[in-house]
Design a protein around this motif. Structure first.
Motif, PDB file in Angstrom:
ATOM      1  N   PHE A 164       0.814  -1.217   0.000  1.00  0.00           N
ATOM      2  CA  PHE A 164       0.000   0.000   0.000  1.00  0.00           C
ATOM      3  C   PHE A 164       0.852   1.273   0.000  1.00  0.00           C
ATOM      4  N   LEU A 165       1.888   1.315   0.819  1.00  0.00           N
ATOM      5  CA  LEU A 165       2.732   2.505   0.836  1.00  0.00           C
ATOM      6  C   LEU A 165       3.508   2.633  -0.469  1.00  0.00           C
ATOM      7  N   TYR A 166       4.095   1.527  -0.906  1.00  0.00           N
ATOM      8  CA  TYR A 166       4.860   1.534  -2.152  1.00  0.00           C
ATOM      9  C   TYR A 166       3.974   1.967  -3.320  1.00  0.00           C
ATOM     10  N   VAL A 167       2.785   1.362  -3.373  1.00  0.00           N
ATOM     11  CA  VAL A 167       1.875   1.669  -4.487  1.00  0.00           C
ATOM     12  C   VAL A 167       1.397   3.124  -4.418  1.00  0.00           C
ATOM     13  N   ALA A 168       1.072   3.594  -3.205  1.00  0.00           N
ATOM     14  CA  ALA A 168       0.588   4.964  -3.068  1.00  0.00           C
ATOM     15  C   ALA A 168       1.632   5.967  -3.538  1.00  0.00           C
ATOM     16  N   VAL A 169       2.872   5.783  -3.097  1.00  0.00           N
ATOM     17  CA  VAL A 169       3.941   6.693  -3.506  1.00  0.00           C
ATOM     18  C   VAL A 169       4.228   6.535  -4.999  1.00  0.00           C
ATOM     19  N   TYR A 170       4.254   5.300  -5.460  1.00  0.00           N
ATOM     20  CA  TYR A 170       4.592   5.018  -6.847  1.00  0.00           C
ATOM     21  C   TYR A 170       3.564   5.638  -7.794  1.00  0.00           C
ATOM     22  N   PHE A 171       2.283   5.424  -7.515  1.00  0.00           N
ATOM     23  CA  PHE A 171       1.257   5.924  -8.424  1.00  0.00           C
ATOM     24  C   PHE A 171       1.116   7.442  -8.340  1.00  0.00           C
ATOM     25  N   THR A 172       1.363   7.998  -7.171  1.00  0.00           N
ATOM     26  CA  THR A 172       1.388   9.454  -7.082  1.00  0.00           C
ATOM     27  C   THR A 172       2.488  10.022  -7.973  1.00  0.00           C
ATOM     28  N   GLY A 173       3.655   9.371  -7.921  1.00  0.00           N
ATOM     29  CA  GLY A 173       4.772   9.785  -8.772  1.00  0.00           C
ATOM     30  C   GLY A 173       4.439   9.655 -10.246  1.00  0.00           C
ATOM     31  N   ILE A 174       3.733   8.590 -10.601  1.00  0.00           N
ATOM     32  CA  ILE A 174       3.345   8.386 -12.006  1.00  0.00           C
ATOM     33  C   ILE A 174       2.447   9.522 -12.488  1.00  0.00           C
ATOM     34  N   ILE A 175       1.428   9.851 -11.691  1.00  0.00           N
ATOM     35  CA  ILE A 175       0.501  10.918 -12.088  1.00  0.00           C
ATOM     36  C   ILE A 175       1.244  12.240 -12.255  1.00  0.00           C
ATOM     37  N   VAL A 176       2.114  12.551 -11.307  1.00  0.00           N
ATOM     38  CA  VAL A 176       2.881  13.806 -11.378  1.00  0.00           C
ATOM     39  C   VAL A 176       3.780  13.821 -12.599  1.00  0.00           C
ATOM     40  N   LEU A 177       4.454  12.722 -12.855  1.00  0.00           N
ATOM     41  CA  LEU A 177       5.394  12.628 -13.967  1.00  0.00           C
ATOM     42  C   LEU A 177       4.689  12.779 -15.312  1.00  0.00           C
ATOM     43  N   VAL A 178       3.600  12.042 -15.500  1.00  0.00           N
ATOM     44  CA  VAL A 178       2.892  12.077 -16.781  1.00  0.00           C
ATOM     45  C   VAL A 178       2.195  13.422 -16.982  1.00  0.00           C
ATOM     46  N   ALA A 179       1.593  13.965 -15.927  1.00  0.00           N
ATOM     47  CA  ALA A 179       0.901  15.250 -16.035  1.00  0.00           C
ATOM     48  C   ALA A 179       1.852  16.383 -16.356  1.00  0.00           C
ATOM     49  N   ALA A 180       3.137  16.237 -15.972  1.00  0.00           N
ATOM     50  CA  ALA A 180       4.119  17.276 -16.281  1.00  0.00           C
ATOM     51  C   ALA A 180       4.322  17.396 -17.779  1.00  0.00           C
ATOM     52  N   ALA A 181       4.157  16.284 -18.513  1.00  0.00           N
ATOM     53  CA  ALA A 181       4.279  16.332 -19.974  1.00  0.00           C
ATOM     54  C   ALA A 181       3.009  16.912 -20.586  1.00  0.00           C
ATOM     55  N   ASP A 182       1.834  16.403 -20.176  1.00  0.00           N
ATOM     56  CA  ASP A 182       0.554  16.930 -20.632  1.00  0.00           C
ATOM     57  C   ASP A 182      -0.525  16.333 -19.734  1.00  0.00           C
ATOM     58  N   TRP A 183      -1.385  17.183 -19.201  1.00  0.00           N
ATOM     59  CA  TRP A 183      -2.372  16.690 -18.237  1.00  0.00           C
ATOM     60  C   TRP A 183      -3.322  15.673 -18.851  1.00  0.00           C
TER      61      TRP A 183
END
Length: 624
Positions: A164-183
């Protein structure tokens, strides 16, 4: 370094074991995890750092793709070399170092010590339960639950952090990373997370319920199998190997039914997840092409997004199995809680004092007790045994003889009245000191699966070798003990006796038990069919030693063979929980009461059983 982390958790704490909480599963887990919470916190922090770095690698991958398309080969290293070197350091040094430290906390400090700490604490708690607790449970079932629940709590805590912690941090990072290119590119990932949550919401409660049933079915199956092994002599004696196999098969079928139900859910879970991952790959791929055609995202952003989709594809299946395992463990914990959270029914009072036995007088004052039945086994029972007096309890089966001994040992608490030893209410003294002052030899002698020496020294662990030898000789056990040899080549006193003493005959087990009580040399002695397993020759040889053992002690003896207790100071005749006669053997025979009838009617030296109110049997007796 390994030893340093292995010493961080004390697996065998000496502090008193508190009552486990009987509330929810979170309280139960926290009760055992609370002393080591800093290590679980450290594990969580390290897990979060690892997941952040791994997400950053995908961002770096996108940057590299963009560099390749926009930087000349001649100036590439000069312009980007320091960034490549920094990333190389992260990949080759920083990330492995974090993984290593996380492993030290996880594997060295927690993985072995934490479940062992649980086993130790719960084992100590279980040993404090009354005899009634163990009469209601399979020994194999309890031990299986102890082993399984220890591992289940460890896995539940570690998987919760790891997943749960790994996934929560990981998926938060994914959303931030991808949204930085284009929301817009982040929309499929957000949609995937929402639908993934829905799938978990549908399947997890069902897996949880069936896992709890599965844990109980597994314990039942194990208990039946262990019960057959523990009583293998009885199984073979009655030629019931097939019957026992069928009995075990019934529980195996029950367990298998829960596994089938679990696997059906897992299969549907797996298919739903695979379909969701396919939709995510399609959506991200189609959207990436569309955005690239409109020159809204770079090739590097697309590469990073596709890489993350493929990573999610593998990770989501890992999460599925981890979550399924997590709730299987939760089911195991809940099943264990039903056993381990039961409070002790017989406890020492807060002000309990050690028992002192200077004289050995025993008094039963208006004692009433029954084993949860409608009728009483003892009702307003009164008896005083003078210091050093030897009495025998006589009566048909069910008259209350063994109940009197069990109450004196405080295996059960009286329902009313009290029992005194030298004026001290045994309900107000420490249980261990009570039993330290009482020696007992029972008809059904059970030995520990240890050496002869260990079994006899159980009576007095600090006894000398000479005292040990003297007890063996007084119990007429030296002749067979010296000839014993086990499969490991150990012989004599060092030979192991097998589970419950199965390698010895009944008479040999009885003599070892008598030697153990002789070594204990307690001021109060209880004999419950103490020589029933001995042949006449050995019984005659050991009788003199038993009478020497009785010298200076208060003795209560129970025997169906009246000749073995006829010489005692006083005989107490019981009938349906009440004293109906008392006196010496000669006085009771002359009185012509119940004892005289029992003495006259003994066949082969044993008492008849309680007569049954059966009209057919009565008619048969009348005809005879």
């Amino acid at each position: 370094m390994f030893s340093f982390f292995e010493r961080m958790v004390e697996p065998f704490p000496e502090r008193a074991v508190a009552t486990p909480p009987s509330g929810g599963i979170v309280q139960f887990i926290w009760f055992y995890a609370r002393p080591v919470w800093p290590l679980f916190l450290a594990m969580g922090v390290l897990t979060a750092l690892v997941s952040i770095i791994e997400v950053s690698l995908f961002a770096f991958l996108g940057q590299i793709v963009d560099w390749f398309s926009g930087v000349s080969r001649e100036t590439f290293l000069a312009e980007r070399g320091w960034m490549l070197a920094g990333m190389a350091f992260v990949i080759l040094v920083a990330l492995p170092a974090l993984i290593f430290v996380e492993g030290l906390v996880t594997f060295q400090a927690l993985s072995a010590n934490f479940p062992m700490r649980f086993r130790w604490m719960v084992h100590r708690w279980l040993l404090g339960h009354s005899m009634g607790f163990y009469q209601e449970e399979f020994a194999g079932r309890i031990s299986t639950k102890l082993m399984q629940t220890a591992l289940a709590i460890r896995e539940t805590l570690m998987k919760s952090i790891d997943v749960f912690l790994y996934v929560a941090v990981y998926f938060t990072g994914i959303i931030v990373l991808v949204a930085a290119a284009d929301w817009k590119l982040a929309v499929p990932f957000v949609g995937w997370i929402v639908l993934y949550g829905v799938i978990l919401r549908v399947f997890i409660p069902r897996l949880d319920r069936i896992s709890e049933k599965q844990a109980d079915a597994r314990a039942e199956m194990t208990g039946r199998v262990v019960d057959a092994y523990a009583n293998i002599a009885t199984v073979k004696l009655f030629a019931h190997t097939r019957r026992e196999a069928d009995f075990a098969r019934g529980s195996m079928r029950g367990f298998l039914g829960t596994v089938y139900g679990q696997m059906r859910l897992v299969n549907l879970f797996y298919v739903s997840l695979y379909l969701l991952n396919s939709l995510l790959l399609f959506a991200v791929g189609a959207l990436s092409v569309s955005l690239w055609l409109d020159e809204l995202v770079s090739v590097g952003a697309i590469a990073a997004a596709i890489g993350l989709v493929l990573r999610i594809n593998g990770m989501s299946q890992w999460i599925m199995w981890e979550v399924a395992g997590l709730f299987e463990n939760i089911g195991t914990i809940r099943d264990g809680m039903a056993t381990f959270a039961n409070p002790h029914t017989i406890t020492d009072r807060p002000d309990a004092k050690p028992l002192a036995v200077p004289r050995g007088e025993i008094a039963f004052e208006n004692v009433s007790f029954h084993y949860g039945k409608g009728g009483g086994v003892l009702r307003d029972f009164n008896l005083v045994i003078r210091p050093g007096e030897k009495i025998g309890l006589v009566g048909r089966s069910g008259a209350g003889k063994s109940t009197i001994l069990n109450l004196l040992l405080r295996f059960h608490d009286v329902e009313s009245g009290r029992i005194l030893i030298d004026g001290q209410d045994i309900g107000g003294v420490q249980q261990e000191t009570l039993r330290e002052n009482i020696g007992m030899v029972t008809q059904d002698t059970s030995l520990l699966h240890r050496s002869i020496r260990d079994n006899i020294l159980y009576g007095r662990p600090g006894a000398s070798e000479d005292d040990l030898r003297r007890a063996v000789e007084r119990a007429e056990a030296a002749d067979f003990v010296d000839e014993l040899r086990d499969k490991n080549g150990q012989q004599g006193l060092d030979a192991e006796v097998g589970e419950r003493g199965v390698k010895l005959s009944g008479g040999q087990r009885q003599r070892v038990a008598i030697a153990r009580v002789m070594l204990k040399d307690a001021p109060i002695l209880l004999l419950d069919e103490a020589t029933s397993a001995l042949d006449s020759e050995v019984e005659a040889a050991i009788a003199a030693n038993l009478y020497r053992l009785m010298e200076g002690k208060t003795v209560i003896a129970v025997a169906h063979r009246l000749s073995t207790i006829a010489a005692l100071d006083r005989l107490i005749v019981l009938d349906k929980g009440r004293i109906v006669e008392e006196g010496s053997h000669a006085e009771l025979v002359q009185a012509g009461g119940l004892y005289a009838q029992l003495w006259a009617r003994q066949a082969g030296g044993f008492l008849p059983v309680e007569p049954v109110d059966d009209p057919d049997a009565a008619a048969l007796r009348a005809a005879e």
